[in-house]
Design a protein around this motif. Structure first.
Motif, PDB file in Angstrom:
ATOM      1  N   ARG A  78       0.833  -1.204   0.000  1.00  0.00           N
ATOM      2  CA  ARG A  78       0.000   0.000   0.000  1.00  0.00           C
ATOM      3  C   ARG A  78       0.870   1.258   0.000  1.00  0.00           C
ATOM      4  O   ARG A  78       0.570   2.246  -0.669  1.00  0.00           O
ATOM      5  N   ALA A  79       1.975   1.229   0.762  1.00  0.00           N
ATOM      6  CA  ALA A  79       2.895   2.369   0.802  1.00  0.00           C
ATOM      7  C   ALA A  79       3.534   2.586  -0.563  1.00  0.00           C
ATOM      8  O   ALA A  79       3.697   3.730  -1.006  1.00  0.00           O
ATOM      9  N   TYR A  82       2.197   1.794  -3.434  1.00  0.00           N
ATOM     10  CA  TYR A  82       1.134   2.341  -4.277  1.00  0.00           C
ATOM     11  C   TYR A  82       1.004   3.851  -4.054  1.00  0.00           C
ATOM     12  O   TYR A  82       1.024   4.634  -5.002  1.00  0.00           O
ATOM     13  N   ARG A  83       0.885   4.258  -2.790  1.00  0.00           N
ATOM     14  CA  ARG A  83       0.711   5.683  -2.471  1.00  0.00           C
ATOM     15  C   ARG A  83       1.898   6.511  -2.935  1.00  0.00           C
ATOM     16  O   ARG A  83       1.732   7.596  -3.501  1.00  0.00           O
ATOM     17  N   GLN A  84       3.110   6.012  -2.719  1.00  0.00           N
ATOM     18  CA  GLN A  84       4.303   6.751  -3.121  1.00  0.00           C
ATOM     19  C   GLN A  84       4.374   6.888  -4.637  1.00  0.00           C
ATOM     20  O   GLN A  84       4.711   7.954  -5.154  1.00  0.00           O
ATOM     21  N   GLN A 128       1.851   9.464  -5.745  1.00  0.00           N
ATOM     22  CA  GLN A 128       2.320  10.794  -5.366  1.00  0.00           C
ATOM     23  C   GLN A 128       3.433  11.288  -6.292  1.00  0.00           C
ATOM     24  O   GLN A 128       3.408  12.432  -6.753  1.00  0.00           O
ATOM     25  N   ARG A 180      -2.965   5.768 -11.623  1.00  0.00           N
ATOM     26  CA  ARG A 180      -3.401   4.801 -10.600  1.00  0.00           C
ATOM     27  C   ARG A 180      -3.203   3.360 -11.060  1.00  0.00           C
ATOM     28  O   ARG A 180      -2.816   2.500 -10.265  1.00  0.00           O
TER      29      ARG A 180
END
Length: 50
Positions: free
Chosen positions: A11-12, A14-16, A19, A40
């Motif tokens: 998940r980290a 994915y978010r990074q 961003q 995405r």
């Protein structure tokens, strides 16, 4: 517990990825051959596999 840690790491990632790609200008994304609408999907592939 290892499964939870792995899920949190994915998940980290994915978010990074989202961003970092969102921080790029439209010109930079075009140079990379990426459309904003694909960010995405690209992040999902990077974090969870294609």
């Amino acid at each position: 517990m290892d499964t939870l840690k792995a899920a949190l790491r994915r998940r980290a990632i994915y978010r990074q990825t989202v961003q970092e790609l969102n921080a790029l200008s439209s010109r930079e994304l075009t140079d990379l051959g990426i459309r904003r609408s694909e960010i995405r999907s690209i992040a999902r592939d990077a974090a969870f596999g294609a």
